[in-house]
Design an enzyme around this catalytic site. Structure first.
Site, PDB file in Angstrom:
ATOM      1  N   SER A  63      75.681  27.838 -37.346  1.00  0.00           N
ATOM      2  CA  SER A  63      74.550  27.122 -37.910  1.00  0.00           C
ATOM      3  C   SER A  63      74.293  27.714 -39.289  1.00  0.00           C
ATOM      4  O   SER A  63      74.011  28.908 -39.392  1.00  0.00           O
ATOM      5  CB  SER A  63      73.343  27.323 -36.994  1.00  0.00           C
ATOM      6  OG  SER A  63      72.177  26.839 -37.616  1.00  0.00           O
TER       7      SER A  63
ATOM      8  N   ASP B 229      66.402  19.593 -29.357  1.00  0.00           N
ATOM      9  CA  ASP B 229      66.284  21.046 -29.232  1.00  0.00           C
ATOM     10  C   ASP B 229      64.824  21.344 -28.871  1.00  0.00           C
ATOM     11  O   ASP B 229      64.458  21.420 -27.682  1.00  0.00           O
ATOM     12  CB  ASP B 229      66.728  21.687 -30.567  1.00  0.00           C
ATOM     13  CG  ASP B 229      66.487  23.184 -30.655  1.00  0.00           C
ATOM     14  OD1 ASP B 229      65.883  23.767 -29.748  1.00  0.00           O
ATOM     15  OD2 ASP B 229      66.889  23.806 -31.672  1.00  0.00           O
TER      16      ASP B 229
ATOM     17  N   GLY C  26      71.086  28.850 -30.424  1.00  0.00           N
ATOM     18  CA  GLY C  26      70.940  30.260 -30.772  1.00  0.00           C
ATOM     19  C   GLY C  26      69.606  30.513 -31.426  1.00  0.00           C
ATOM     20  O   GLY C  26      68.984  29.598 -31.985  1.00  0.00           O
TER      21      GLY C  26
ATOM     22  N   LYS D  62      68.466  26.215 -24.872  1.00  0.00           N
ATOM     23  CA  LYS D  62      68.183  27.603 -25.237  1.00  0.00           C
ATOM     24  C   LYS D  62      67.435  28.208 -24.056  1.00  0.00           C
ATOM     25  O   LYS D  62      66.390  27.673 -23.658  1.00  0.00           O
ATOM     26  CB  LYS D  62      67.326  27.686 -26.500  1.00  0.00           C
ATOM     27  CG  LYS D  62      68.062  27.305 -27.774  1.00  0.00           C
ATOM     28  CD  LYS D  62      67.166  27.433 -28.986  1.00  0.00           C
ATOM     29  CE  LYS D  62      67.883  26.930 -30.238  1.00  0.00           C
ATOM     30  NZ  LYS D  62      66.938  26.579 -31.319  1.00  0.00           N
TER      31      LYS D  62
ATOM     32  N   LYS E 215      77.266  23.377 -38.317  1.00  0.00           N
ATOM     33  CA  LYS E 215      75.957  22.702 -38.302  1.00  0.00           C
ATOM     34  C   LYS E 215      75.225  23.075 -39.573  1.00  0.00           C
ATOM     35  O   LYS E 215      75.127  24.255 -39.918  1.00  0.00           O
ATOM     36  CB  LYS E 215      75.206  23.164 -37.057  1.00  0.00           C
ATOM     37  CG  LYS E 215      73.701  23.059 -37.086  1.00  0.00           C
ATOM     38  CD  LYS E 215      73.146  23.314 -35.691  1.00  0.00           C
ATOM     39  CE  LYS E 215      71.837  24.079 -35.730  1.00  0.00           C
ATOM     40  NZ  LYS E 215      71.345  24.388 -34.378  1.00  0.00           N
TER      41      LYS E 215
ATOM     42  N   ASP F  75      70.833  19.772 -38.437  1.00  0.00           N
ATOM     43  CA  ASP F  75      69.639  20.130 -37.666  1.00  0.00           C
ATOM     44  C   ASP F  75      68.425  20.062 -38.593  1.00  0.00           C
ATOM     45  O   ASP F  75      68.348  20.791 -39.576  1.00  0.00           O
ATOM     46  CB  ASP F  75      69.797  21.540 -37.095  1.00  0.00           C
ATOM     47  CG  ASP F  75      68.649  21.925 -36.150  1.00  0.00           C
ATOM     48  OD1 ASP F  75      67.710  21.117 -35.984  1.00  0.00           O
ATOM     49  OD2 ASP F  75      68.704  23.039 -35.593  1.00  0.00           O
TER      50      ASP F  75
ATOM     51  N   GLU G  11      70.379  16.837 -34.913  1.00  0.00           N
ATOM     52  CA  GLU G  11      69.556  17.642 -34.000  1.00  0.00           C
ATOM     53  C   GLU G  11      68.082  17.592 -34.410  1.00  0.00           C
ATOM     54  O   GLU G  11      67.749  17.804 -35.583  1.00  0.00           O
ATOM     55  CB  GLU G  11      70.085  19.087 -34.034  1.00  0.00           C
ATOM     56  CG  GLU G  11      69.384  20.044 -33.100  1.00  0.00           C
ATOM     57  CD  GLU G  11      70.066  21.419 -33.093  1.00  0.00           C
ATOM     58  OE1 GLU G  11      71.254  21.519 -33.477  1.00  0.00           O
ATOM     59  OE2 GLU G  11      69.399  22.399 -32.717  1.00  0.00           O
TER      60      GLU G  11
ATOM     61  N   LYS H 273      71.706  23.019 -41.661  1.00  0.00           N
ATOM     62  CA  LYS H 273      70.261  22.799 -41.612  1.00  0.00           C
ATOM     63  C   LYS H 273      69.929  21.813 -42.730  1.00  0.00           C
ATOM     64  O   LYS H 273      70.489  21.918 -43.840  1.00  0.00           O
ATOM     65  CB  LYS H 273      69.527  24.123 -41.849  1.00  0.00           C
ATOM     66  CG  LYS H 273      69.689  25.095 -40.690  1.00  0.00           C
ATOM     67  CD  LYS H 273      68.902  24.601 -39.485  1.00  0.00           C
ATOM     68  CE  LYS H 273      68.876  25.626 -38.374  1.00  0.00           C
ATOM     69  NZ  LYS H 273      68.090  25.155 -37.225  1.00  0.00           N
TER      70      LYS H 273
HETATM   71  O1  SMG Z   1      71.524  31.909 -33.724  1.00  0.00           O
HETATM   72  O2  SMG Z   1      72.808  31.387 -35.391  1.00  0.00           O
HETATM   73  C1  SMG Z   1      71.777  31.270 -34.739  1.00  0.00           C
HETATM   74  C2  SMG Z   1      70.749  30.302 -35.243  1.00  0.00           C
HETATM   75  C3  SMG Z   1      70.964  28.939 -34.693  1.00  0.00           C
HETATM   76  O3  SMG Z   1      70.109  27.166 -35.988  1.00  0.00           O
HETATM   77  C4  SMG Z   1      69.871  27.979 -35.140  1.00  0.00           C
HETATM   78  N1  SMG Z   1      68.679  28.069 -34.538  1.00  0.00           N
HETATM   79  O4  SMG Z   1      66.780  25.086 -34.460  1.00  0.00           O
HETATM   80  O5  SMG Z   1      68.632  25.533 -33.560  1.00  0.00           O
HETATM   81  C5  SMG Z   1      67.678  25.877 -34.254  1.00  0.00           C
HETATM   82  C6  SMG Z   1      67.569  27.243 -34.877  1.00  0.00           C
HETATM   83  C7  SMG Z   1      66.302  27.910 -34.461  1.00  0.00           C
HETATM   84  C8  SMG Z   1      66.116  29.299 -34.949  1.00  0.00           C
HETATM   85  S1  SMG Z   1      65.655  29.375 -36.580  1.00  0.00           S
HETATM   86  C9  SMG Z   1      65.299  31.017 -36.916  1.00  0.00           C
HETATM   87 MG    MG Z   2      67.788  23.389 -33.575  1.00  0.00          MG
END
Ligand code: SMG
Ligand code: MG
Length: 368
Positions: free
Chosen positions: A135, A238, A290, A262, A161, A188, A213, A163
């Site tokens: 991500s 999510d 994650g 999660k 992925k 996401d 996402e 953001k």
């Molecule tokens: O663990 O590499 C990781 C982060 C994965 O994108 C990630 N997590 O919305 O899925 C999500 C985000 C939430 C955590 S943001 C700090």
């Molecule tokens: Mg997410």
């Protein structure tokens, strides 16, 4: 078994990269780490609540309060026959799932260790390795984004992925897709869009994304169902999926075609297993999300991702991406996008107490 004592630590570890999402930026991993002791064994649970209430309403502070005041008293100094018994005792506490998951996952580790089996097998996991993706946070420029993707594609990650947030979304996705026509690519939004700005999401349809996402507000399944009818790209939820009931509602409404599981967000492995059952029956693919976990949380994730319904690459990338030094050994590392599932008892990795002590800000012990 009888849980003799609990040790709750507040831990802080510097991250190797800035992680920017539509809701903020993280540079340090601050979290609670729970150790439950019984007959010479330690069960470990990592609470994924963050410092601020931006991804979820829970924080390090609220989770600490819940654990100390309401959740640890349900297990410390008491006989407990199974992790499910903790879930039943804690059912009267509403919400606060990340705090509950810290206890539930620590119990899962403890019970698997007592039985001499890996947590993955205790949960019903069947894989010996799991496929992982990465991500990537929002970078200041499209060029920077493409370079970051290039680095991770060359490391063999099975899915990238990105953001996204309104404004830079289409430009970034277009740049990445043009540079990498064939990679498995997803985005996401962390709930940054509304039905009014959904044309920006429809503009992503030509780029062959595997899914989008959490585009809309975390409490609005009906809006997601409405959006889904106007998008070709599948929606993955999510933040909106906090329980098996949420998963059932989302699937029934047509609000999503993919689910990110999660453990912390849903309150533990027990609830994750119930989501697994519902999704598998409905033919909805799962993957493991994650929360920038340190080694304990990462190992808990790898265990659940070894279940057969976790068919898409998750966010559980190599520990060395995040930290100079992790609190467990061996560190959880992926090679060519494949992360081996530990086979030792429980989470299958050892906590390095010397490293842990260096990153522990405070520590509380609980006895009866
Ligand atoms: O663990 O590499 C990781 C982060 C994965 O994108 C990630 N997590 O919305 O899925 C999500 C985000 C939430 C955590 S943001 C700090
Ligand atoms: Mg997410």
């Amino acid at each position: 078994m009888r849980v003799e004592a609990a040790i709750l630590r507040h831990v802080e570890m510097p991250l190797k990269f800035r992680f920017r999402t539509s809701f903020g930026e993280t540079t340090t991993k601050s979290f609670l780490l729970l150790e439950l002791l019984s007959s010479g064994l330690s069960g470990w649970g990592e609470c994924v609540a963050e410092e601020g209430p931006f991804y979820s309403p829970e924080t390090v502070g609220t989770a600490g309060h819940l654990l100390e005041r309401f959740l640890l008293p349900l297990v410390v100094g008491r006989e407990i026959a199974s992790p499910g018994e903790f879930e039943a005792r804690a059912a009267r506490v509403r919400g606060n799932r990340m705090a509950k998951a810290a206890v539930e996952t620590a119990l899962r580790d403890l019970f698997a260790k007592a039985a001499g089996v890996s947590l993955a097998r205790a949960l019903g996991g069947t894989r010996t390795s799991i496929e992982v993706g990465v991500s990537l946070g929002i970078s200041p420029t499209a060029v920077g984004m493409v370079e970051n993707v290039r680095k991770h594609v060359s490391e063999g990650y099975r899915r990238i992925k990105l953001k996204i947030e309104p404004g830079t979304d289409v430009e970034r996705v277009k740049a990445v897709r043009e540079a990498f026509p064939d990679i498995a690519l997803t985005v996401d939004a962390n709930a940054a869009y509304t039905l009014e700005t959904a044309h920006l999401l429809r503009a992503l349809d030509p780029f062959g994304l595997d899914y989008i996402e959490q585009p809309l507000h975390h409490e609005d399944l009906v809006a997601h169902a409405e959006l889904a009818r106007t998008l070709r790209t599948p929606i993955c939820l999510d933040e909106s999926i906090r329980s098996a009931d949420d998963a059932r509602a989302a699937i029934t409404l047509g609000a999503c075609r993919v689910i990110n599981v999660k453990i912390g967000r849903v309150g533990g492995h027990g609830e994750a297993l119930r989501i697994h059952e519902i999704a598998t029956k409905a033919g909805v693919p799962l993957w493991c999300g994650g929360m920038l976990e340190a080694g304990v949380g990462r190992a808990q994730n790898v265990a659940v991702a070894s279940l057969p319904g976790f068919v898409k690459p998750g966010d559980t990338s190599s520990s060395s991406r995040y930290f100079e030094e992790d609190i467990v050994t061996p560190p959880l590392e992926a090679t060519n996008g494949l992360m081996p599932v530990p086979t030792g008892p429980g989470i299958g990795v050892e906590v390095r107490r010397d490293v842990l002590d260096k990153v522990t800000l405070s520590r509380k012990e609980f006895h009866l």
